[in-house]
Scaffold this active site. Structure first.
Site, PDB file in Angstrom:
ATOM      1  N   LYS A  22       5.391  -2.437  39.469  1.00  0.00           N
ATOM      2  CA  LYS A  22       6.735  -1.869  39.554  1.00  0.00           C
ATOM      3  C   LYS A  22       7.246  -1.901  41.003  1.00  0.00           C
ATOM      4  CE  LYS A  22       7.522   2.091  37.318  1.00  0.00           C
ATOM      5  NZ  LYS A  22       8.595   2.175  36.313  1.00  0.00           N
ATOM      6  N   ARG A  91       7.117   7.805  40.296  1.00  0.00           N
ATOM      7  CA  ARG A  91       6.583   7.050  39.154  1.00  0.00           C
ATOM      8  C   ARG A  91       5.329   6.298  39.573  1.00  0.00           C
ATOM      9  NH1 ARG A  91      11.461   5.848  35.498  1.00  0.00           N
ATOM     10  NH2 ARG A  91      13.180   6.451  36.853  1.00  0.00           N
ATOM     11  N   GLY A 100       2.692   3.899  29.089  1.00  0.00           N
ATOM     12  CA  GLY A 100       2.460   5.222  28.510  1.00  0.00           C
ATOM     13  C   GLY A 100       1.224   5.912  29.021  1.00  0.00           C
ATOM     14  N   MET A 102       0.375   6.381  32.347  1.00  0.00           N
ATOM     15  CA  MET A 102       0.432   7.010  33.654  1.00  0.00           C
ATOM     16  C   MET A 102       1.663   7.915  33.741  1.00  0.00           C
ATOM     17  SD  MET A 102      -2.242   5.412  35.165  1.00  0.00           S
ATOM     18  CE  MET A 102      -1.785   5.557  36.873  1.00  0.00           C
ATOM     19  N   ARG A 335      10.422  -7.040  35.410  1.00  0.00           N
ATOM     20  CA  ARG A 335       9.120  -7.710  35.462  1.00  0.00           C
ATOM     21  C   ARG A 335       9.166  -8.875  34.486  1.00  0.00           C
ATOM     22  NH1 ARG A 335       5.989  -2.941  32.126  1.00  0.00           N
ATOM     23  NH2 ARG A 335       7.307  -3.176  30.307  1.00  0.00           N
ATOM     24  N   HIS A 451     -17.111   0.320  16.278  1.00  0.00           N
ATOM     25  CA  HIS A 451     -18.067  -0.506  15.546  1.00  0.00           C
ATOM     26  C   HIS A 451     -17.352  -1.467  14.612  1.00  0.00           C
ATOM     27  CE1 HIS A 451     -20.837  -1.244  12.131  1.00  0.00           C
ATOM     28  NE2 HIS A 451     -21.713  -1.406  13.110  1.00  0.00           N
ATOM     29  N   ARG A 571     -24.614 -29.890  11.698  1.00  0.00           N
ATOM     30  CA  ARG A 571     -25.859 -29.218  11.311  1.00  0.00           C
ATOM     31  C   ARG A 571     -26.362 -29.838  10.022  1.00  0.00           C
ATOM     32  NH1 ARG A 571     -22.174 -25.482  11.721  1.00  0.00           N
ATOM     33  NH2 ARG A 571     -22.033 -24.214  13.618  1.00  0.00           N
ATOM     34  N   ARG A 626     -27.577 -32.937  14.497  1.00  0.00           N
ATOM     35  CA  ARG A 626     -28.734 -32.155  14.922  1.00  0.00           C
ATOM     36  C   ARG A 626     -29.777 -32.163  13.816  1.00  0.00           C
ATOM     37  NH1 ARG A 626     -28.124 -25.894  16.120  1.00  0.00           N
ATOM     38  NH2 ARG A 626     -28.013 -25.795  13.853  1.00  0.00           N
ATOM     39  N   GLU A 758     -30.832 -25.114  24.889  1.00  0.00           N
ATOM     40  CA  GLU A 758     -30.541 -23.801  24.317  1.00  0.00           C
ATOM     41  C   GLU A 758     -31.651 -22.804  24.611  1.00  0.00           C
ATOM     42  OE1 GLU A 758     -30.255 -24.018  20.017  1.00  0.00           O
ATOM     43  OE2 GLU A 758     -31.637 -25.702  19.940  1.00  0.00           O
ATOM     44  N   SER A 777     -26.592 -31.174  24.987  1.00  0.00           N
ATOM     45  CA  SER A 777     -25.560 -30.349  24.375  1.00  0.00           C
ATOM     46  C   SER A 777     -26.010 -28.904  24.510  1.00  0.00           C
ATOM     47  CB  SER A 777     -25.391 -30.731  22.903  1.00  0.00           C
ATOM     48  OG  SER A 777     -24.425 -29.901  22.314  1.00  0.00           O
ATOM     49  N   GLY A 779     -26.472 -25.348  23.702  1.00  0.00           N
ATOM     50  CA  GLY A 779     -26.391 -24.457  22.553  1.00  0.00           C
ATOM     51  C   GLY A 779     -26.272 -23.053  23.105  1.00  0.00           C
ATOM     52  N   THR A 780     -25.045 -22.662  23.397  1.00  0.00           N
ATOM     53  CA  THR A 780     -24.877 -21.414  24.134  1.00  0.00           C
ATOM     54  C   THR A 780     -25.119 -20.179  23.280  1.00  0.00           C
ATOM     55  OG1 THR A 780     -22.503 -21.702  23.801  1.00  0.00           O
ATOM     56  CG2 THR A 780     -23.393 -22.333  25.942  1.00  0.00           C
ATOM     57  N   ASN A 781     -25.140 -20.328  21.957  1.00  0.00           N
ATOM     58  CA  ASN A 781     -25.479 -19.159  21.136  1.00  0.00           C
ATOM     59  C   ASN A 781     -26.934 -18.766  21.372  1.00  0.00           C
ATOM     60  OD1 ASN A 781     -22.969 -19.529  20.100  1.00  0.00           O
ATOM     61  ND2 ASN A 781     -23.635 -20.229  18.090  1.00  0.00           N
ATOM     62  N   ASP A 782     -27.845 -19.720  21.153  1.00  0.00           N
ATOM     63  CA  ASP A 782     -29.252 -19.417  21.368  1.00  0.00           C
ATOM     64  C   ASP A 782     -29.517 -19.113  22.835  1.00  0.00           C
ATOM     65  OD1 ASP A 782     -31.499 -19.466  19.334  1.00  0.00           O
ATOM     66  OD2 ASP A 782     -30.203 -21.044  18.570  1.00  0.00           O
ATOM     67  N   CYS A 845     -21.958 -26.997  22.310  1.00  0.00           N
ATOM     68  CA  CYS A 845     -21.675 -26.904  20.884  1.00  0.00           C
ATOM     69  C   CYS A 845     -21.869 -25.491  20.363  1.00  0.00           C
ATOM     70  CB  CYS A 845     -22.538 -27.888  20.094  1.00  0.00           C
ATOM     71  SG  CYS A 845     -24.290 -27.537  20.189  1.00  0.00           S
ATOM     72  N   TYR A 865     -17.486 -32.612  27.288  1.00  0.00           N
ATOM     73  CA  TYR A 865     -16.734 -32.165  26.115  1.00  0.00           C
ATOM     74  C   TYR A 865     -17.174 -30.777  25.675  1.00  0.00           C
ATOM     75  CZ  TYR A 865     -20.869 -33.298  23.310  1.00  0.00           C
ATOM     76  OH  TYR A 865     -22.140 -33.324  22.794  1.00  0.00           O
TER      77      TYR A 865
END
Lengths: 886, 886
Positions: A22, A91, A100, A102, A335, A451, A571, A626, A758, A777, A779-782, A845, A865
């Site tokens: 502001k 303000r 809302g 502050m 703004r 949750h 897969r 894979r 991975e 490649s 495997g960012t989950n594992d 992947c 990629y």
């Protein structure tokens, strides 16, 4: 020495860190020569110093005094002057907008003395009395923490005594009496009278703004919006102007374009004889800016010019707040305006067409997150809707189903093919199974980190949470909408996770226009046109390629229509389900190598068929396949369930020979921690025939495609490699199979073999692995699971909401890549791998491949990629383009 | 240009890489002026070049020719000379000794011509004929791969025809006829006659030695001994000398000290009129070296002098091979001799006392592995033993128990309190449960990397494997010893995992003397004296401190006697078992915070008591207490078992209310992958009362000890931290508890809080964590699990044997730390942590803390201490000392 106070004339819009949003924008407008009531900004640094030390920095009082003196001089009035008092507003204004959250205090400077001056100067006793009353209630509740209900009750009593319900019916005496009542309330509840010293009023108000940074709701808001805790807020002290000084006064808000649709042309509301607060509160009906033109053409003309100036200056759609005081227009705020996803795309393209911004800038003005929202199915705009209530938009989508109140019923009904919506006060880990089978989740309690919200987002389930108007009574199988109908178990409802709306009955769901466009349908819509042009621009700019995760020819074809440049993860375990499960069972319970070979031989032609179709769908593009990854027991019945079944059969004297054999196999293969068990390349080494069969199927499919004139580009990917030796053992076998097929079929096969990265160890020894892998490649989950040491399935429900709330992570590391931990491994492996093998091809992947922030990270790391689910392909294309120009 | 052939005179003992062990030592002896038959060595590089190219390097033939010519000149004889032929031996000799694995061919150079010259020169027709016969059979089987049985059969026939069983009864004509028969066998089986060209004989023999590097048994041997695959072998070509030229000739082997006991004084065997092979084969009885003194005093005196020279020169106990040819002593081999652990300790100390080596060198001459072997319980030397058979010593220890043949019986009997020994042909993952409950494991098949061996070592179970003399008949519950008794299920046997011996009946087990010494008993034994002196030396030298993992006061006290300098890991979960399990159950099934608090309040005094006793046992030394780590459901019944039980109860119509409630809790807490679940600090955040109660117990115990005049030094350790924020959340709570107790008790408490580093992410963000941790303790078990992505429990049995065999790792990464992967994380975290906080204290508490190789690694990384099980403390002290001087 640190400067803690800046005059508006000394700032500019780029000083948001210091002056807050502001303050920076007030300074910018001041310097643009726009009519801004003068004032000054107390910096965020002052706030930080106060919060750290628990007291204001020594220099602050003097600096405020200096600036106040200058302001008094400029205005020709003094704070608290009994004859012609200066009034100021105080303000808050943080770097990031926290609507809302502050505090604001108006009319600072009024007391028993200066109220007379205000009455004289305004020639309006009632106005002066009302202004003092407003100061008392705002200051009382905000600065002195008196319960605001007490002030509301007092005014209600006054109106009741007068026999009215409108504030305007209270005359000057009523208001004076009311002010006395307010003063008494304040003294009763704080132990001291309302401070009459104007400077004390000012100082207390500033401190109250500082303190408001740490109120519980502000802390919660920052967590949910991922705003850092240590920024602090600035405080703006500004000469008051009054929109409530008669019909030649008024207040309004506006946007330089329509923030909902993106239509060109200003858009806003005006209310005559009102203060800004009244416009927002909606106590009287506002008029459009067009109508304002008729009421006050001079101010309107000036406003239109100012809005044009602002848009040109900011080179973006702006929102504004203004006040007209007795025919004089004052700008109170501007703004860059918030907008819907649709408006974002349309405004960006329009502005580029108007030459206001470049196409690169236009691309920066939209996000993948917005595009994703435009792709969700939505309730048909044209359909009739019966709104029950609105909660928080916790996880987007449009879901329709029968109401159920417990997880067991959800599972029961879902198994019978019913669409259900699970309604709970709040969810707990026990509800997990029920959440999984529901179309949507609705709770009456909890926020966006509850949750229900966290788990639903993780699962991609539509979720509306914290719909407080609902009274959920699970025991009697019903919920009541406050002041509305009762919905019983089995009744149909519709919930919109994008807006938070809850409707009675089944609202028809429509495909998004944008998806229809991506699907190749002819959609004539301004939005679609904007999306198309920005996507095309992103595609010409991006360095990062985008592939898809697809296991079926249909998914592959759809992803290709969505712009996928190949498959990054096909897969193969899904190909072992359905009617093939029995063959896999044979493989697993085989008691000799011959039986095992026989089962594999039966699977071979089926797999070949799978691959042939997928390679056909992706002809000419790379397809990374894979080899089978999950533990074999995933193809067998659940250990506990089968144990129970057999125990019951025992008691009843049933034989069930086949199932007994099966139970033996299940018991043998049972693992305490299957995620850390016999899977991936380990399986390929322990049952070498399995990987060999799959590789044979891939390469025979490729041979068949070549003979049919196709251009198959399969890449065989080995999962869960921790050490180069594992990869080598499998690679040698695959190369032998390839040679055999090349000779038998007489074709030159494209044989590309690479590995998933991975496991932390693979990343840590990437330089050893690279020489044996044509591609990595990630495997960012594992990799996330192993690096953090928790499994997605087990912990998301159990403690993620608590971890998000206590700030262990700002967002689930399964959603957006943890750059410091997991990302460090990705970066290390990419660099070490490339150094060892400059032509190494690098991709990702894991599900992070479709997450905007993660995509920017992967681009920065230099991957070739990303690969993501078909629906995320356009998002990834857009973000890759944004990253390239960012 | 590479030189492929070295004359003995051109080498020395430090060129083992190039010349192999045998060649390097022959060169050393030659240069010492000892009587070594001249010759030359073809280098390991020649072998490597041959193995890689599949053919000898071009230059090799010419180089061999040059050296052969020089050898002929030196000896005054030519290879194949019909009048006075030079004969040579061709022997392999790799860098590391591979006894019995590689090839030897003697008497190269004999053919139909030169045999006459040999007869003339030796004046012994029979000797010449026998030498040729020996060449034919050795060359035939070794170089030409004719089945050696064919030659054995032929000689047996000849003896049978002569009516005798002794080779010596065959006269010159018999031997000539036999040679002809041999020649015919060779021609029949190879399609060409035995090569008469001596140089061809030599070249083929050299190639055969090269090839022998890759025989299956050599490959297997190298794997089991962890000898790299790519070393190759050298080949030694040496002028023949003959110990079988009458009674003034002979051959012998010897050691400069007793390799079994370490006694000072030479030790060896001599056989007159024999070649070296005959001594080892044991076909006639040998005499001691003392007895040789009487038979040939001159040679004996010279030999004694040479042995003294060698020991002085090598500064270590040597073993030797020698031949006396007609009164002339020739040295054929020497090397530093292998010895038992006992001999290693005694010889090292003796040599230091003799001034031959320094105490530092003495320390380098013994290993932790040897010390560990000296600490195993052993079968009482004095007891009667009935040896049934001998297998491979797969996992050390002495086990006595009743024979069982299947895992179910093992479990049954063990539950009844019986000691059992599981006997199987080979084990599979199904046997796991049975292996866990058995005292020992015995198999008739499989080597040191078999499933049984790997799993047993992992569990610390005694195991003898591959006892091929046993015929295991599980179906009939018995095993038969080849040519011996039958043992039935339930019979007692004893197995010695250190020697591989299997005894009938129960052999009494005795504590090791060394352990009795460590326990503080007065043991007057030369071995114990040697151990004591080397341990003392190690203690003065080492930089690394040694702590112990101990959960009870008894363990703590014992470890302290063993030299532990504190507790590095006190696990608290064990304190929740036994009669406290019910309290934990209350905690878990608690339905309100009040119930939870009540359960914790009951646990508090019990925990305080635990800690008070442990702090007392370790008074004055640091005690690192890890707050509870495992998932709570580990304290509840097994999910599957309980499900089965309740399902059966359902069918039978039983109520079982309490168990139903329990089942609900078990189901709620059930995790797919508990190792990756709600445990460690996550538990401490989700149930904050738990960590607070434990910390309170620790600190109250410390306060009580201080008041009692003690010197408690507790360190509170938070497990499974991935992010500094987790640590901070818990740390803040503990500090608050500490302040509270300090005020209440009026004592100054030692409050030290640190963290485990056991997740990759913790290691990767160590610089962020260090400022909030006074110490890091590397939990290398979990760190190994997460870095490799496999859990110890699940995979060791399933594929470790296969991974070891195929060389994915040379040794289980749970046994010895994986320096490249897991070690890289440890090093990174140690360096980054120290940089962020120079006073950071670093230790390791995984099982690697007791592994010799790992200890050297941790020392190198710069950790402050290792912590290991009490029995490993002396091993760690010794290795820490060795590492410091290494």
């Amino acid at each position: 020495m640190t400067t803690y106070v800046y005059d508006f004339a000394d700032g500019n819009k780029d000083l948001k860190d210091l002056l807050g949003g502001k303050g920076a924008n007030l300074a910018e407008m001041t310097n643009l020569g726009l009519p801004v009531p003068p004032g000054f900004t107390i910096t965020t640094q002052a706030c930080q110093a106060y919060l750290q030390a628990g007291t204001e920095p020594d220099e602050l009082a003097a600096e405020i005094g200096d600036h106040l003196a200058r302001l008094e001089q400029k205005m020709g009035r003094r704070l608290g002057d009994p004859d012609d008092p200066l009034l100021v507003s105080v303000r808050s204004g943080a770097k990031f907008s926290m609507p809302g959250m502050m505090e604001t205090v108006l009319n600072i400077g009024l007391n028993h003395e200066s109220i007379r001056g205000l009455a004289t100067q305004s020639d309006n006793e009632r106005f002066a009395a009302d202004s003092y009353r407003r100061l008392l209630s705002m200051f009382g509740s905000t600065v002195l923490h008196v319960d605001s209900e007490l002030f509301s009750e007092a005014i209600d009593e006054a109106k009741k005594a007068k026999g009215t319900t409108a504030d305007l019916d209270l005359d000057v005496d009523d208001l004076r009496a009311l002010a006395q009542r307010y003063e008494k309330i304040i003294e009763e509840h704080t132990g001291r009278p309302f401070p009459q010293d104007p400077r004390e009023q000012l100082d207390l108000a500033v401190r109250a703004v500082f303190d408001s940074w740490n109120t519980e709701r502000a802390v919660l808001y920052r967590r949910s919006e991922r705003i850092p805790e240590d920024l602090g807020t600035a405080v703006n002290v500004q000469a008051m102007v009054f929109g409530n000084r008669g019909m030649s006064s008024g207040s309004g808000v506006g946007f330089t374009r329509d923030p909902a649709s993106g239509h060109q042309g200003v858009y806003g509301d005006y209310l005559a004889n009102a203060q800004g607060e009244d416009v927002v509160a909606g106590i009287r009906n506002t008029v459009s800016l067009d109508d304002m033109a008729e009421m006050d053409p001079t101010s309107h003309d000036e406003l239109m010019q100012i809005m044009a100036t602002l848009e040109n200056h900011y080179r973006d759609m702006c929102d504004i707040e203004f006040t007209v005081e007795q025919g004089k227009l004052w700008m109170l705020q501007t703004r860059v305006g918030k907008r819907t996803p649709e408006a974002a795309f349309r405004i960006a393209v329009h502005m580029a067409d108007e030459g206001l911004i470049t196409m690169d800038e236009a691309l920066q003005r939209v996000t993948g997150q917005q595009l994703a929202q435009l792709m969700f199915p939505r309730f048909d705009d044209a359909a009739r809707r019966d709104l029950l209530a609105t909660g928080m938009n916790a996880s987007p989508g449009a879901a329709v189903g029968k109401v159920v109140f417990d997880w067991a019923t959800a599972v029961d009904w879902a198994e019978k093919g019913e669409d259900v919506i699970l309604v709970r006060k709040e969810t707990s880990p026990e509800d997990l199974h029920g959440m999984m089978v529901s179309k949507g989740i609705l709770t009456s309690r909890g926020g966006k980190t509850s949750h229900a919200a966290v788990v639903a987002r993780g699962m991609g389930r539509t979720c509306v949470c914290g719909a407080e108007a609902l009274d959920v009574d699970a025991r009697h199988g019903r919920f009541t909408v406050r002041g509305g109908p009762v919905i019983h178990e089995g009744d149909l409802i519709s919930i919109d996770g994008t807006t938070g709306e809850i409707f009675a009955g089944a609202v028809p769901v429509a495909d998004s226009h944008v998806v229809r466009y991506f699907e190749g349908q002819d959609v004539d819509e301004p939005l679609v046109d904007a999306v198309r042009r920005l996507m095309e621009h992103a595609d010409t700019k991006r360095r990062l390629h985008v592939r898809t995760n697809a296991d079926t020819p249909d998914d592959a074809a759809r992803a290709r229509r969505f712009g996928a440049e190949g498959i990054g993860l096909c897969r193969t375990e899904h190909m072992f389900l359905g009617d093939r499960r029995l063959l896999v069972e044979h493989l697993i319970v085989a008691e000799s190598e011959e039986e095992q070979e026989a089962a594999l031989a039966e699977l071979l032609p089926l797999q070949r068929q799978d691959f042939t179709q997928i390679l056909e769908a992706m002809d000419g593009l790379p397809v990374t396949i894979r080899l089978i990854d999950p533990p074999l027991h995933e193809f067998l019945p659940d250990y506990t369930e089968l144990s129970v079944k057999m125990a019951v059969a025992d008691v009843r004297g049933h034989r069930k020979r086949h199932e007994r054999k099966l139970l033996d196999a299940v018991r043998r293969l049972h693992e305490q921690n299957p995620m850390l068990g016999l899977r991936g390349v380990r399986l390929g080494i322990v049952i070498p025939g399995l990987f060999v069969m799959q590789s044979r199927a891939v390469l025979e499919a490729a041979a068949a495609r070549i003979k049919a004139g196709g251009d198959p580009r399969p890449e065989i990917m080995i999962p869960l490699v921790a050490s180069v030796r594992e990869l080598e053992l499998v690679r040698t076998k695959i190369l032998a199979v390839a040679r055999e097929i090349q000779e038998a079929e007489g074709v030159e096969l494209p044989v590309h073999i690479g590995t998933m990265i991975e496991l932390p160890r693979a990343a840590l020894t990437a330089e050893q692995i690279a020489p044996s892998a044509e591609f990595f490649s990630f495997g960012t989950n594992d990799l996330t699971q192993m690096t953090w040491g928790f499994s997605r399935d087990d912990v998301e429900a159990a403690f993620f909401s608590q971890y998000l709330e206590s700030g262990v992570f700002p967002v689930s590391p399964f959603e957006s890549i943890d750059q410091e931990g997991v990302g460090a491994l990705v970066r290390r492996a990419a660099e070490a791998g490339r150094q060892a093998r400059p032509d190494l091809h690098l991709g990702v992947c894991g599900e992070h491949g479709g997450d905007p922030e993660s995509i920017h990270f992967f681009d920065d790391v230099g991957l070739d990629y990303v690969s993501c689910s078909p629906f995320r392909v356009p998002v990834a294309r857009l973000e890759a383009g944004r990253s390239a120009i960012g």
